[in-house]
Design a protein around this motif. Structure first.
Motif, PDB file in Angstrom:
ATOM      1  N   LYS A  19       0.809  -1.220   0.000  1.00 19.37           N
ATOM      2  CA  LYS A  19       0.000   0.000   0.000  1.00 19.37           C
ATOM      3  C   LYS A  19       0.844   1.272   0.000  1.00 19.37           C
ATOM      4  CE  LYS A  19      -3.632   0.675   2.628  1.00 19.37           C
ATOM      5  NZ  LYS A  19      -4.842   0.957   1.859  1.00 19.37           N
TER       6      LYS A  19
ATOM      7  N   SER B 113      -8.183  -0.919   3.345  1.00 23.00           N
ATOM      8  CA  SER B 113      -8.734  -0.842   2.002  1.00 23.00           C
ATOM      9  C   SER B 113      -7.662  -1.229   0.974  1.00 23.00           C
ATOM     10  CB  SER B 113      -9.278   0.558   1.724  1.00 23.00           C
ATOM     11  OG  SER B 113      -8.299   1.532   1.994  1.00 23.00           O
TER      12      SER B 113
ATOM     13  N   ASN C 193      -6.082  -0.435  -1.719  1.00 21.91           N
ATOM     14  CA  ASN C 193      -5.608   0.589  -2.653  1.00 21.91           C
ATOM     15  C   ASN C 193      -4.260   1.087  -2.148  1.00 21.91           C
ATOM     16  OD1 ASN C 193      -7.791   1.843  -0.620  1.00 21.91           O
ATOM     17  ND2 ASN C 193      -6.110   3.307  -0.865  1.00 21.91           N
TER      18      ASN C 193
ATOM     19  N   SER D  73     -10.638   4.617  -2.327  1.00 22.71           N
ATOM     20  CA  SER D  73     -10.942   3.244  -1.889  1.00 22.71           C
ATOM     21  C   SER D  73     -11.616   2.453  -3.016  1.00 22.71           C
ATOM     22  CB  SER D  73     -11.870   3.272  -0.679  1.00 22.71           C
ATOM     23  OG  SER D  73     -11.192   3.759   0.442  1.00 22.71           O
TER      24      SER D  73
ATOM     25  N   HIS E 162      -7.178  12.196   2.779  1.00 23.81           N
ATOM     26  CA  HIS E 162      -7.547  10.803   2.555  1.00 23.81           C
ATOM     27  C   HIS E 162      -8.452  10.767   1.346  1.00 23.81           C
ATOM     28  CE1 HIS E 162      -6.694   7.200   4.762  1.00 23.81           C
ATOM     29  NE2 HIS E 162      -7.878   6.700   4.546  1.00 23.81           N
TER      30      HIS E 162
HETATM   31 MG    MG Z   1      -8.115   3.306   3.238  1.00 25.53          MG
END
Ligand code: MG
Ligand code: AMP
Length: 314
Positions: free
Chosen positions: A57, A145, A147, A153, A231
């Motif tokens: 990630k 998540s 991604n 996401s 985010h």
């Molecule tokens: Mg996330």
């Protein structure tokens, strides 16, 4: 040890679930369907497996992971599961509610899962495929998540592969996620109070009706990086509550505002939540340099939806 190979697409049938369980048992990474968004799963009791999640990630190591388990009994072995936790679990598990609880002494979990915190974020997801994986493997699975860090996401296997192709062992193809926004996170504090750490499909009123009013926050200590503003960014300027777009804006509509694409033409906030990230993916890929979004009501999951939009726009 798992090597670097192309990411395999796995069917959500008996053979696929068995093969996902084998990869996970071996310390590999599998993107799994949940009712919220696709998660990037690894066994939470292995430091090497958990380290692979952070590496794939590009996630900062101070951002702890949610652990997914098959049932409340498993959760009660890993955490101090008090009567409030029991009450919420009976009401909302399996489902999109994550509880932050004191971690049990001796819980067999990699240190990196909790990023050094004495609390653990845990949930029992409802998605039938994820349920089968958790029951068949018997493992606690850490699953943020699926991604790259800071990307939108994923709510489909294609979204997962957009940023993680070749970085993970497999993705289970079980179609689009039903709820579409990440789980609600509630912290149950030793003081007896509770706090909402992240808005999600279970809304504040549903928690308040069982536990009473939320505890006022003492100081500004951040209990979870999910509370940070940045985010879910589509990588373009984004304007909210827009009725009419500028010519250079890709408009995400809702209800009467048609837009270039719509969260929900009928103005159904649950449909809008399930389509949010797919619409953001589409808007991010469009030729327009900017994104505009129509007003979305605040009721129910609308609070979480508006929260994600504000973060994406900030
Ligand atoms: Mg996330
Ligand atoms: P993600 O899995 O990417 O949806 O993010 C997991 C979220 O859970 C992040 O916002 C974390 O900060 C939060 N989280 C995980 N563990 C804890 C914990 N022990 N205390 C507070 N928040 C947590």
């Amino acid at each position: 040890m798992r090597g670097k190979n192309a990411t395999e697409r796995i069917a959500p049938d008996e053979a696929g679930i068995a093969s996902a369980c084998a990869i996970l048992a071996d310390g590999g990474l599998v993107a799994v369907p949940t009712e919220t968004v696709y998660g990037l799963a690894a066994r939470a009791d292995s430091a090497e497996a958990v380290a692979r999640i952070y590496a794939a990630k590009g996630r900062p190591s101070f951002n702890p992971l949610i652990v997914h388990v098959a049932d409340a009994e498993h959760a009660a072995r890993l955490t101090r599961f008090d009567p409030r936790a029991r009450l919420l679990a009976e009401q909302f598990w399996p489902g999109p509610l994550t509880l932050v609880l004191p971690r049990s002494e001796g819980a067999e979990l990699a240190e990196a899962v909790t990023a050094g915190l004495e609390t653990l974020a845990i949930r029992v997801p409802a998605h039938p495929v994820m349920q089968q994986i958790l029951h068949a493997s018997g493992l606690p699975l850490a699953a943020p998540s699926a991604n790259r860090s800071e990307a939108i996401s994923p709510t489909t296997p294609d979204h997962v592969l957009e940023t993680l192709d070749d970085r993970i062992d497999a993705v289970i193809d079980a179609g689009p996620s039903e709820r579409g926004v990440e789980s609600t996170i509630v912290a149950l504090r030793d003081s007896g109070g509770w706090g909402m750490l992240r808005l999600g499909p279970i809304d504040r009123d549903e928690i308040t009706s069982l536990l009473g009013p939320e505890e006022a926050k003492s100081g500004d200590r951040i209990e979870g990086p999910g509370q940070l503003g940045r985010h879910y960014a589509p990588g373009k300027p984004m304007r909210l509550n827009v009725l009419k777009a500028e010519p250079d804006e890709f408009l995400i509509g809702y209800g009467p505002v048609a837009g270039d694409i719509s969260l929900s033409p009928t103005g159904d906030v649950n449909e809008a939540a399930s389509r949010l990230y797919a619409c953001l993916h589409t808007a991010a890929r469009a030729g327009h340099p900017r994104i505009a979004v129509a007003p979305v009501p605040l009721a129910g999951v609308g609070a979480a939806l508006n929260d994600r939009l504000r973060r994406a726009a900030s």
